[in-house]
Design a protein around this motif. Structure first.
Motif, PDB file in Angstrom:
ATOM      1  N   LEU A  35      -2.891  -3.371   2.970  1.00  0.00           N
ATOM      2  CA  LEU A  35      -1.925  -2.320   3.311  1.00  0.00           C
ATOM      3  C   LEU A  35      -1.047  -1.964   2.123  1.00  0.00           C
ATOM      4  CD1 LEU A  35      -0.667  -3.430   6.857  1.00  0.00           C
ATOM      5  CD2 LEU A  35      -2.069  -1.441   6.320  1.00  0.00           C
ATOM      6  N   LEU A  36      -0.597  -2.994   1.401  1.00  0.00           N
ATOM      7  CA  LEU A  36       0.362  -2.774   0.327  1.00  0.00           C
ATOM      8  C   LEU A  36      -0.274  -2.108  -0.891  1.00  0.00           C
ATOM      9  CD1 LEU A  36       3.196  -3.190  -0.853  1.00  0.00           C
ATOM     10  CD2 LEU A  36       2.498  -5.490  -1.550  1.00  0.00           C
ATOM     11  N   PHE A  37      -1.395  -2.661  -1.359  1.00  0.00           N
ATOM     12  CA  PHE A  37      -1.968  -2.200  -2.622  1.00  0.00           C
ATOM     13  C   PHE A  37      -2.968  -1.054  -2.454  1.00  0.00           C
ATOM     14  CE2 PHE A  37      -0.870  -6.717  -3.325  1.00  0.00           C
ATOM     15  CZ  PHE A  37       0.105  -6.525  -4.292  1.00  0.00           C
TER      16      PHE A  37
ATOM     17  N   LEU B 254       3.636   2.499   5.079  1.00  0.00           N
ATOM     18  CA  LEU B 254       2.865   1.283   4.855  1.00  0.00           C
ATOM     19  C   LEU B 254       3.510   0.423   3.780  1.00  0.00           C
ATOM     20  CD1 LEU B 254      -0.834   2.564   4.986  1.00  0.00           C
ATOM     21  CD2 LEU B 254       0.445   1.343   6.737  1.00  0.00           C
ATOM     22  N   ASN B 255       4.041   1.064   2.748  1.00  0.00           N
ATOM     23  CA  ASN B 255       4.742   0.319   1.704  1.00  0.00           C
ATOM     24  C   ASN B 255       5.929  -0.439   2.279  1.00  0.00           C
ATOM     25  OD1 ASN B 255       3.173   0.872  -0.529  1.00  0.00           O
ATOM     26  ND2 ASN B 255       4.290   2.731  -1.061  1.00  0.00           N
ATOM     27  N   ASP B 256       6.686   0.228   3.128  1.00  0.00           N
ATOM     28  CA  ASP B 256       7.916  -0.355   3.652  1.00  0.00           C
ATOM     29  C   ASP B 256       7.647  -1.637   4.437  1.00  0.00           C
ATOM     30  OD1 ASP B 256       9.069   1.878   2.578  1.00  0.00           O
ATOM     31  OD2 ASP B 256       9.100   2.985   4.465  1.00  0.00           O
ATOM     32  N   ILE B 257       6.697  -1.578   5.344  1.00  0.00           N
ATOM     33  CA  ILE B 257       6.437  -2.735   6.197  1.00  0.00           C
ATOM     34  C   ILE B 257       5.574  -3.785   5.512  1.00  0.00           C
ATOM     35  CG2 ILE B 257       4.381  -1.746   7.317  1.00  0.00           C
ATOM     36  CD1 ILE B 257       5.380  -3.053   9.920  1.00  0.00           C
ATOM     37  N   SER B 258       4.631  -3.355   4.673  1.00  0.00           N
ATOM     38  CA  SER B 258       3.710  -4.312   4.059  1.00  0.00           C
ATOM     39  C   SER B 258       4.386  -5.125   2.956  1.00  0.00           C
ATOM     40  CB  SER B 258       2.478  -3.590   3.495  1.00  0.00           C
ATOM     41  OG  SER B 258       2.842  -2.633   2.524  1.00  0.00           O
ATOM     42  N   LEU B 259       5.336  -4.542   2.228  1.00  0.00           N
ATOM     43  CA  LEU B 259       6.016  -5.315   1.184  1.00  0.00           C
ATOM     44  C   LEU B 259       6.840  -6.435   1.800  1.00  0.00           C
ATOM     45  CD1 LEU B 259       6.753  -5.730  -1.788  1.00  0.00           C
ATOM     46  CD2 LEU B 259       8.698  -4.187  -1.443  1.00  0.00           C
TER      47      LEU B 259
END
Length: 375
Positions: free
Chosen positions: A259-261, A272-277
């Motif tokens: 999700l993050l990368f 996706l960046n917000d929750i995955s980080l």
């Protein structure tokens, strides 16, 4: 059996091990350094709060050929504020501008329509007030406090208060590091971030409780023997669950890393960046704290008890006496009032010693007779 499975079995039986608890000062130092860095980053840079918390306007455009970078420049020029632009699946754009009111919103909408060559009526504008974000923040803090209180009560009842304190410190450690990383990298804090932070608490606690359960089982009637100190038994508990902790952490991190990368990095999906980080950093910190922080803290707290202090003295005295006679700890005779540890594998290496165990002597051979040979 695979090599990892074989290693896990040997760790569980105490045949090999790594001295996690013995090197706890190193882990404490690393954690303190990381925590200080996170706090400094939070104090200096602060959190990049999303539009849900600061208020502002959200503009949604129809399908357009304007790129994300161009739209971001147009929005910043029109508003005078930083803008966040996301590409939608329909080919349109979602443009967020924080800190603007209704009058300013209408002007920004007109400027965007002109710059992007889109009819003004085709751009949907929504105003977001900061009160929603404040309510979410208050509920999140309330939920966090209630969660931690319940965790302390449960662990104090199921295990003991020292484990409850150690687990609470580990949870605070994980949250601080995750929030500090957000401040350092400048990711936007949204409702997805809050969801991620609350999610990692349960995972971090689960990993810690697994080790605590093993420690509780292995430390039963510990004061009735003189082979192991509490710290050594705690270290064995970490080693016996180490492969399980690694497996669960890797399995949990792989989809989050996707999700993050991939989702956030290549597809540009901001949510996706917000929750995955938060999940990625929190899961890694939770696995680290359960092994390197929580259990060593329990050992430190437990060995302040007079009974554990006396046990440690007896264990060290017995080892010193055995060393003076050239005997191993395993071959040294037990005290008359000492009960054998039935769950202790014969000849197991003391906790904290890395290497193969010694070959156990056959028990019961020739018992009651001078020779083990049959008559």
């Amino acid at each position: 059996m695979s090599k990892l499975g074989n290693l896990g079995a040997r760790l569980y039986r105490g045949e090999v091990g790594y001295d996690f608890v013995g090197k706890r000062k190193i882990w404490y130092g690393i954690s303190i350094l990381i925590t200080i860095t996170a706090i400094v980053g939070l104090a200096v840079r602060g959190l990049n709060m999303g539009i849900e918390f600061e208020g502002g306007a959200v503009f949604t455009t129809p399908k357009t050929s304007v790129s994300v970078a161009q739209a971001e420049k147009y929005a910043e020029d029109a508003s005078g504020h930083d803008a966040v632009v996301q590409e939608l699946g329909s080919g349109g754009l979602r443009i967020q501008v924080a800190g603007v009111d209704t009058a300013k919103s209408d002007q920004i909408k007109a400027d965007l329509a002109k710059d992007m060559d889109i009819k003004s009526d085709d751009i949907n504008a929504d105003l977001v007030g900061p009160s929603w974000g404040e309510q979410i923040s208050q509920k999140a803090w309330t939920g966090l406090i209630i969660f931690m209180v319940l965790v302390v009560i449960y662990l104090a009842i199921a295990f003991e208060w020292r484990m409850a304190v150690a687990a609470l410190i580990a949870l605070i450690h994980d949250i601080t590091i995750t929030v500090g990383v957000y401040a350092l990298v400048g990711f936007e804090v949204t409702q997805g971030t809050i969801i991620g932070l609350l999610t990692i608490l349960g995972y971090s606690l689960y990993d810690t409780v697994v080790v605590f359960d093993s420690l509780k089982e292995q430390s039963k009637d510990l004061t009735k023997q003189t082979r192991w100190t509490y710290s050594e038994v705690a270290n064995r508990s970490i080693n016996s669950t180490l492969v399980r902790s690694i497996n669960t952490t890797v399995v949990a991190l792989l989809p989050v890393a996707g999700l993050l990368f991939i989702g956030g990095g290549f597809l540009g999906a901001g949510m996706l960046n917000d929750i995955s980080l938060s999940l990625f950093v929190g899961l890694a910190a939770g696995a680290y704290s359960s092994i390197f922080i929580a259990t060593p803290l329990v050992a430190d707290l437990k060995e302040t008890e007079p009974a554990m202090k006396a046990l440690k003295k007896r264990v060290l005295a017995k080892r010193a006496a055995a060393a003076a006679k050239g005997e191993s700890v395993e071959s040294a005779p037990q005290a008359e009032d000492e009960e054998p540890q039935d769950d202790e594998p014969a000849g197991a290496t003391p906790a904290g010693v890395v290497g193969p165990r010694t070959q156990p002597a056959s028990r019961g051979r020739g018992r009651g007779r001078p020779s083990g040979k049959r008559r």
